[in-house]
Design a protein around this motif. Structure first.
Motif, short mmCIF file in Angstrom:
data_model
loop_
_atom_site.label_atom_id
_atom_site.label_comp_id
_atom_site.label_asym_id
_atom_site.label_seq_id
_atom_site.Cartn_x
_atom_site.Cartn_y
_atom_site.Cartn_z
N ALA A 1 0.85 -1.18 0.00
CA ALA A 1 0.00 0.00 0.00
C ALA A 1 0.89 1.23 0.00
O ALA A 1 2.01 1.20 0.53
N GLY A 2 0.42 2.31 -0.60
CA GLY A 2 1.21 3.53 -0.66
C GLY A 2 1.24 4.26 0.67
O GLY A 2 0.34 4.13 1.50
N SER A 3 2.31 5.03 0.83
CA SER A 3 2.48 5.81 2.06
C SER A 3 2.10 7.26 1.87
O SER A 3 2.09 8.03 2.83
N GLY A 4 1.80 7.64 0.62
CA GLY A 4 1.56 9.05 0.31
C GLY A 4 2.75 9.67 -0.38
O GLY A 4 2.66 10.79 -0.89
N VAL A 5 3.89 8.98 -0.39
CA VAL A 5 5.09 9.44 -1.08
C VAL A 5 5.45 8.39 -2.13
O VAL A 5 5.57 7.19 -1.82
N GLY A 6 5.59 8.81 -3.38
CA GLY A 6 5.90 7.87 -4.45
C GLY A 6 7.18 7.10 -4.18
O GLY A 6 8.20 7.66 -3.78
N GLY A 7 7.13 5.78 -4.40
CA GLY A 7 8.32 4.94 -4.22
C GLY A 7 8.57 4.52 -2.80
O GLY A 7 9.55 3.82 -2.51
N ILE A 8 7.71 4.92 -1.87
CA ILE A 8 7.83 4.49 -0.47
C ILE A 8 6.51 3.82 -0.09
O ILE A 8 5.45 4.45 -0.10
N GLY A 9 6.57 2.52 0.21
CA GLY A 9 5.36 1.77 0.47
C GLY A 9 5.39 1.04 1.80
O GLY A 9 6.46 0.78 2.36
N LEU A 10 4.22 0.71 2.27
CA LEU A 10 4.06 -0.11 3.46
C LEU A 10 3.61 -1.49 2.98
O LEU A 10 2.47 -1.66 2.55
N HIS A 11 4.51 -2.44 3.05
CA HIS A 11 4.30 -3.73 2.41
C HIS A 11 4.18 -4.87 3.42
O HIS A 11 4.84 -4.85 4.47
N PHE A 12 3.39 -5.87 3.04
CA PHE A 12 3.41 -7.17 3.69
C PHE A 12 4.21 -8.11 2.80
O PHE A 12 4.05 -8.10 1.57
N VAL A 13 5.03 -8.97 3.40
CA VAL A 13 5.79 -9.98 2.66
C VAL A 13 5.66 -11.30 3.41
O VAL A 13 5.78 -11.33 4.64
N ALA A 14 5.41 -12.39 2.66
CA ALA A 14 5.30 -13.72 3.29
C ALA A 14 5.92 -14.76 2.36
O ALA A 14 5.61 -14.80 1.17
N THR A 15 6.78 -15.60 2.91
CA THR A 15 7.44 -16.66 2.15
C THR A 15 7.37 -17.96 2.94
O THR A 15 6.65 -18.05 3.93
N ARG A 16 8.16 -18.94 2.52
CA ARG A 16 8.24 -20.19 3.27
C ARG A 16 9.03 -20.03 4.56
O ARG A 16 9.01 -20.92 5.42
N GLN A 17 9.76 -18.91 4.70
CA GLN A 17 10.63 -18.73 5.86
C GLN A 17 10.13 -17.67 6.85
O GLN A 17 10.44 -17.76 8.03
N TYR A 18 9.38 -16.69 6.38
CA TYR A 18 9.03 -15.59 7.29
C TYR A 18 7.77 -14.86 6.80
O TYR A 18 7.33 -14.99 5.66
N GLY A 19 7.25 -14.05 7.73
CA GLY A 19 6.20 -13.09 7.42
C GLY A 19 6.64 -11.77 7.99
O GLY A 19 7.22 -11.71 9.07
#
Length: 382
Positions: free
Chosen positions: A261-279
């Motif tokens: 999701a955007g933070s209000g500043v282009g190129g800076i985001g608040l992201h969720f990441v999930a893989t086989r190793q971590y969230g």
């Protein structure tokens, strides 16, 4: 095929014949020749049965049953002048039947064959000898789906060769041999040639088959991963929208390893990441200019204590050496493909994202306002 005449230093063409034209029969002749000289198929094989019919609830018989040096069962089907249309289906059935044979079954089958052909000979002794004098107890036979198929005929129909080539893509271990009789006067000759896969390309074709199978398995696995991820991200978004945050209200589930999701500043985001190793939940700083990303990251670092106090815990600060981007994250061990871990992963990730948004929102606004004032007049910077 030609015969070399040393005395005249010339070659003489052999006349190609048909088995039926010479009066040869499939069972009485071609089958017997191979049984007595299996090396004609290009490798060391041990014939353990002829006309094998030891299948439950069927009267079908396979021509020859053999073992190769790796302990795999080899189903050999002979078809004289014409392969017929159904030889591949027939051989595949036999291979499936034989896949169930245990080591003791195989020894008993071979013993029955020896009782007819070499009375008084013990199967276990000859098996030990064939496998380089290993103790019979140490020999492994018919492991897993290692069964092989060898088809022999003077001519193969296109529907057969097409099917065989297709099956090779699925790691079915299948070989086709063209058997051709020749004559010169009263002398008769037999040429047996491996045509699929050709011997000089066999390793290449096996490699291509393995790659094709890997690609198929990867496609299936990828489709499965996409379904799992969409479901997981749907749960994450639902849980995030249940908090006071409006950050993810317009975001839809995707099939990648992250959503943002955007933070209000282009190129800076608040992201969720999930893989086989971590969230994890992260602030990802990835504007076009590396130096600018490093500057923004350093400005956040200067306010680290303040940000972590609002967040209510320790964050991981990563300048990501060698990469353009930087990030600040909260991470937990976990596996997105294990549904039993979803509840704890989602709880951690959503709680972390909610607190991370609160912690960086004010500092980001102030850092970006100061940064914009440094830009040249007329440059928007978003």
């Amino acid at each position: 095929m030609y015969r070399i005449n040393r005395s005249s230093n010339s070659i003489q063409r052999l006349e190609e014949k048909s088995f039926s034209g010479l009066g040869f029969r499939e069972r009485e002749h071609l089958q017997e020749w191979i049984a007595k000289q299996p090396g004609v198929l290009g490798e060391d094989l041990l014939i353990i049965q002829k006309e094998f019919s030891g299948f439950n609830d069927t009267q079908e018989r396979l021509d020859l049953l053999a073992l190769d040096k790796q302990g795999a069962l080899v189903i050999i089907e002979n078809k004289l002048d014409d392969s017929g249309r159904d030889v591949t289906w027939q051989a595949l059935k036999y291979a499936s039947y034989c896949s169930r044979l245990s080591k003791s079954n195989i020894a008993n089958i071979y013993q029955q064959y020896l009782d007819r052909s070499q009375p008084g000979t013990k199967a276990e002794d000859l098996l030990s000898e064939f496998f380089d004098n290993q103790d019979f107890a140490d020999i492994t036979l018919n492991k897993g789906v290692t069964q092989r198929i060898m088809l022999i005929a003077a001519n193969f129909r296109k529907e057969v060769t097409s099917t065989v080539l297709w099956l090779l893509n699925f790691k079915v271990r299948l070989h086709c041999f063209r058997a051709t009789p020749y004559a010169m006067g009263d002398e008769l000759f037999l040429n047996v040639e491996q045509i699929i896969p050709t011997q000089d390309t066999e390793e290449y074709m096996i490699g291509m088959a393995e790659k094709a199978q890997d690609d198929i398995e990867d496609q299936v696995e990828q489709k499965h991963r996409h379904v799992i991820r969409r479901e997981f991200w749907g749960r994450i978004i639902e849980a995030m929208n249940a908090t006071p945050s409006s950050l993810y209200q317009s975001i839809s589930p995707g099939d990648s390893s992250w959503i943002g999701a955007g933070s209000g500043v282009g190129g800076i985001g608040l992201h969720f990441v999930a893989t086989r190793q971590y969230g994890r939940a992260e602030l990802y700083i990835d504007r076009p200019d590396k130096a600018e990303n490093e500057y923004i990251f350093e400005q956040f670092m200067a306010r680290r204590e303040e940000i972590e106090n609002v967040f209510g815990g320790v964050l991981e600060w990563e300048p990501l050496e060698g990469r353009k981007a930087c990030r600040i994250k909260a991470e937990t061990p976990g596996n997105i493909f294990d549904r039993e871990q979803w509840e704890s992963m989602i709880q951690f990730m959503v709680d972390s994202m909610y607190r991370l948004e609160l912690a960086v929102k004010g500092p980001l606004r102030e850092i970006w306002t100061a940064r914009r004032s440094q830009l040249a007049p007329g440059v928007v910077g978003e």
